[in-house]
Motif scaffolding. Structure first.
Motif, PDB file in Angstrom:
ATOM      1  N   ILE A 296       0.834  -1.209   0.000  1.00  8.93           N
ATOM      2  CA  ILE A 296       0.000   0.000   0.000  1.00  8.93           C
ATOM      3  C   ILE A 296       0.866   1.255   0.000  1.00  8.93           C
ATOM      4  N   VAL A 297       1.946   1.261   0.806  1.00 11.87           N
ATOM      5  CA  VAL A 297       2.837   2.427   0.873  1.00 11.87           C
ATOM      6  C   VAL A 297       3.473   2.702  -0.487  1.00 11.87           C
ATOM      7  N   ILE A 298       3.940   1.652  -1.154  1.00 13.13           N
ATOM      8  CA  ILE A 298       4.567   1.823  -2.466  1.00 13.13           C
ATOM      9  C   ILE A 298       3.571   2.402  -3.466  1.00 13.13           C
ATOM     10  N   ALA A 299       2.332   1.920  -3.427  1.00 13.39           N
ATOM     11  CA  ALA A 299       1.318   2.428  -4.347  1.00 13.39           C
ATOM     12  C   ALA A 299       1.052   3.909  -4.121  1.00 13.39           C
ATOM     13  N   VAL A 300       0.997   4.346  -2.849  1.00 14.54           N
ATOM     14  CA  VAL A 300       0.767   5.764  -2.539  1.00 14.54           C
ATOM     15  C   VAL A 300       1.918   6.619  -3.053  1.00 14.54           C
ATOM     16  N   ILE A 301       3.162   6.153  -2.867  1.00 12.56           N
ATOM     17  CA  ILE A 301       4.329   6.911  -3.339  1.00 12.56           C
ATOM     18  C   ILE A 301       4.284   7.082  -4.852  1.00 12.56           C
ATOM     19  N   VAL A 302       3.941   6.031  -5.563  1.00 15.83           N
ATOM     20  CA  VAL A 302       3.868   6.108  -7.026  1.00 15.83           C
ATOM     21  C   VAL A 302       2.835   7.134  -7.462  1.00 15.83           C
ATOM     22  N   VAL A 303       1.675   7.167  -6.801  1.00 15.04           N
ATOM     23  CA  VAL A 303       0.634   8.141  -7.150  1.00 15.04           C
ATOM     24  C   VAL A 303       1.125   9.563  -6.921  1.00 15.04           C
ATOM     25  N   VAL A 305       4.243  10.704  -6.960  1.00 17.52           N
ATOM     26  CA  VAL A 305       5.240  11.047  -7.984  1.00 17.52           C
ATOM     27  C   VAL A 305       4.562  11.415  -9.295  1.00 17.52           C
ATOM     28  N   ILE A 306       3.534  10.677  -9.679  1.00 18.32           N
ATOM     29  CA  ILE A 306       2.819  10.985 -10.926  1.00 18.32           C
ATOM     30  C   ILE A 306       2.172  12.359 -10.853  1.00 18.32           C
ATOM     31  N   ILE A 307       1.572  12.700  -9.706  1.00 17.46           N
ATOM     32  CA  ILE A 307       0.931  14.016  -9.552  1.00 17.46           C
ATOM     33  C   ILE A 307       1.959  15.138  -9.671  1.00 17.46           C
ATOM     34  N   VAL A 308       3.136  14.979  -9.040  1.00 19.31           N
ATOM     35  CA  VAL A 308       4.193  16.002  -9.106  1.00 19.31           C
ATOM     36  C   VAL A 308       4.653  16.210 -10.540  1.00 19.31           C
ATOM     37  N   ILE A 309       4.841  15.119 -11.282  1.00 17.68           N
ATOM     38  CA  ILE A 309       5.285  15.227 -12.677  1.00 17.68           C
ATOM     39  C   ILE A 309       4.266  15.995 -13.508  1.00 17.68           C
ATOM     40  N   VAL A 310       2.986  15.723 -13.313  1.00 16.83           N
ATOM     41  CA  VAL A 310       1.940  16.425 -14.069  1.00 16.83           C
ATOM     42  C   VAL A 310       1.966  17.918 -13.766  1.00 16.83           C
ATOM     43  N   ILE A 311       2.133  18.293 -12.491  1.00 19.30           N
ATOM     44  CA  ILE A 311       2.164  19.716 -12.107  1.00 19.30           C
ATOM     45  C   ILE A 311       3.346  20.422 -12.750  1.00 19.30           C
ATOM     46  N   VAL A 312       4.531  19.805 -12.733  1.00 19.19           N
ATOM     47  CA  VAL A 312       5.732  20.414 -13.324  1.00 19.19           C
ATOM     48  C   VAL A 312       5.542  20.658 -14.814  1.00 19.19           C
ATOM     49  N   VAL A 313       4.979  19.689 -15.511  1.00 13.83           N
ATOM     50  CA  VAL A 313       4.771  19.839 -16.956  1.00 13.83           C
ATOM     51  C   VAL A 313       3.822  20.990 -17.257  1.00 13.83           C
ATOM     52  N   VAL A 314       2.738  21.103 -16.485  1.00  9.43           N
ATOM     53  CA  VAL A 314       1.771  22.189 -16.711  1.00  9.43           C
ATOM     54  C   VAL A 314       2.409  23.549 -16.474  1.00  9.43           C
ATOM     55  N   VAL A 315       3.186  23.702 -15.402  1.00 10.88           N
ATOM     56  CA  VAL A 315       3.824  24.993 -15.086  1.00 10.88           C
ATOM     57  C   VAL A 315       4.817  25.388 -16.166  1.00 10.88           C
ATOM     58  N   ARG A 316       5.613  24.459 -16.636  1.00 10.26           N
ATOM     59  CA  ARG A 316       6.607  24.767 -17.663  1.00 10.26           C
ATOM     60  C   ARG A 316       5.947  25.196 -18.968  1.00 10.26           C
ATOM     61  N   ARG A 317       4.827  24.612 -19.291  1.00 10.99           N
ATOM     62  CA  ARG A 317       4.136  25.014 -20.515  1.00 10.99           C
ATOM     63  C   ARG A 317       3.623  26.445 -20.417  1.00 10.99           C
ATOM     64  N   LYS A 318       3.156  26.853 -19.234  1.00  9.07           N
ATOM     65  CA  LYS A 318       2.659  28.217 -19.068  1.00  9.07           C
ATOM     66  C   LYS A 318       3.775  29.243 -19.185  1.00  9.07           C
ATOM     67  N   LYS A 319       5.001  28.908 -18.781  1.00 10.20           N
ATOM     68  CA  LYS A 319       6.120  29.842 -18.810  1.00 10.20           C
ATOM     69  C   LYS A 319       6.823  29.894 -20.159  1.00 10.20           C
ATOM     70  N   THR A 320       6.538  29.037 -21.091  1.00 10.22           N
ATOM     71  CA  THR A 320       7.220  29.002 -22.387  1.00 10.22           C
ATOM     72  C   THR A 320       6.691  30.118 -23.273  1.00 10.22           C
ATOM     73  N   PRO A 321       7.569  31.129 -23.791  1.00  9.20           N
ATOM     74  CA  PRO A 321       7.096  32.250 -24.633  1.00  9.20           C
ATOM     75  C   PRO A 321       6.742  31.770 -26.021  1.00  9.20           C
ATOM     76  N   GLY A 322       5.947  32.641 -26.746  1.00 10.46           N
ATOM     77  CA  GLY A 322       5.580  32.319 -28.114  1.00 10.46           C
ATOM     78  C   GLY A 322       6.722  32.594 -29.071  1.00 10.46           C
ATOM     79  N   LYS A 323       6.552  32.295 -30.334  1.00  7.58           N
ATOM     80  CA  LYS A 323       7.593  32.480 -31.346  1.00  7.58           C
ATOM     81  C   LYS A 323       7.638  33.931 -31.797  1.00  7.58           C
TER      82      LYS A 323
END
Length: 401
Positions: A296-303, A305-323
């Motif tokens: 159960i502990v391992i399953a919670v840790i995996v969840v 980590v997945i949430i953190v990765i999703v948040i980082v990707v969303v933030v980086r996309r917002k900060k990327t300037p246009g062409k």
């Protein structure tokens, strides 16, 4: 005087020889039992035939008897008798059709034609015991009653067997407790209960359940209600395990398939755990509580980590300037020309040109759509009037930050 003694001795010798002859000729009685001395309850009949074996030299036969000596009884029970000159008779208290008697008796029998026969219909365990054939005969020298005694057993098979399961469910959960009770007529002589298990079709071999602490077997009860069979019950108290799905458990008498009762355990949410059908050898297969917690502990840790990765990707996309698109005003040179319709950009920075002034500080660039390539490949005739569309200049506004 000597002559008298000689005659007396001669007569004594004749008497002794006659007596010896009687003993020698009437060797024994014969008791023939059909079909055998070991009868299974349910057999249609059992037949007893009593007759002398060799009676030559015997001056007379007096009587033939068949009797039975039961266990625990000191006196013999007469089943049938025949005497010279009389019809055969059943013993006291015996009636037809359960018992049938027949026979014949000749006083002087040199070919052993005399006999006495008793037939018992539907023999049961009450008909077991010691059966005795008695031949009574003699001559002038005396009488002799040779006997033949044979033990007869009548066995009764188990019957009315049943299994009762408490609680009775279509599916059980791991760690549920089940009480299985088998009872019924265990036969005569009484046969022995045994508990067995297997996992079919993984194993077709039944294995004996050897944990005696889970088994309680009552003492044998005597026959009741006219039955000859003893009664007994046995109880197996069993705790369900996760790998017990499809486990078969049975109680069996005398290890005979015909005298058995089966029960199958179905465990909810489980597949057949395999194994060799012996649940005692698989007791260590269940996962421990510590293992479940770790999973159960391992399953919670995996969840997480997945949430953190999703948040980082969303933030980086917002900060990327246009062409950035270069209009030629930045001094970096003209924009590379596309193969077919490459627009030309002419800087309109003349402040005196009121047409291009803009109070908001906008700069304009003329966008002239040239058709050089098209005209080169498709020349226009001289007499054709040039369309005003060919010289139209388009403008694009670019805000300078």
């Amino acid at each position: 005087m000597d002559l008298r003694v000689g005659v007396w001795l001669f007569n004594l010798l004749v008497i002794l020889l006659s007596f010896i002859c009687l003993i020698t000729d009437v060797k024994s009685a014969e008791l023939d039992i059909r079909p055998s001395t070991n009868i299974q309850a349910g057999a249609p009949t059992i037949t007893f035939r009593c007759q002398p074996t060799i009676v030559s030299g015997v001056t007379s036969l007096y009587r033939l008897d068949i009797s039975r000596l039961r266990e625990g009884v000191s006196t013999e029970q007469i089943l049938g008798t025949i005497q010279v000159g009389k019809q055969p008779e059943l013993g006291p208290g015996l009636t037809s059709p359960k018992y049938t008697v027949s026979g014949s008796l000749t006083a002087i029998d040199t070919v052993s034609t005399s006999f006495l026969q008793i037939i018992i219909q539907d023999p049961n365990c009450n008909d077991k015991g010691e059966y005795v054939c008695t031949v009574t005969g003699g001559n002038s020298g005396g009488s002799l009653t040779p006997k033949k005694q044979t033990n007869v057993t009548v066995q009764e098979n188990p019957s009315s067997l049943g299994i009762n399961v408490v609680p009775s469910k279509s599916e059980y959960k791991s760690n549920d407790s089940i009480s299985m009770t088998c009872n019924g007529n265990v036969g005569n002589p009484a046969k022995t209960w045994q508990w067995q298990t297997r996992r079919f079709p993984a194993s077709i071999q039944w294995n004996r359940y050897t944990d005696s602490s889970d088994i309680v077997t009552d003492d044998v009860s005597p026959p009741i209600g006219g039955s000859c069979s003893y009664r007994q019950q046995t109880v197996l108290n069993y705790r369900v395990k996760a790998q017990d799905d499809g486990l078969e458990i049975r109680c069996i008498l005398d290890n005979t398939e015909e005298f058995s009762q089966n029960f199958t355990i179905n465990v909810s949410g489980q597949n057949n755990g395999g194994g060799d059908g012996n649940p005692e050898e698989n007791k260590g297969d269940e996962p421990s509580d510590a293992g479940m917690i770790a999973g159960i502990v391992i399953a919670v840790i995996v969840v997480i980590v997945i949430i953190v990765i999703v948040i980082v990707v969303v933030v980086r996309r917002k900060k990327t300037p246009g062409k950035d698109y270069d209009t030629g005003e930045s001094g970096k040179g003209p924009v590379p020309r596309e193969p077919d319709h490459d627009p030309k950009y002419n800087n309109r920075n003349n402040p005196s040109d009121d047409y291009h002034k803009n109070v908001e500080g906008l700069h304009y660039a003329d966008l002239e759509l040239t058709r050089a390539e098209y005209r080169k490949n498709h020349p226009v005739p001289n007499n054709t009037r040039r369309s005003s569309e060919d010289s139209v200049t388009e403008y694009a506004s670019v805000r300078v930050a």
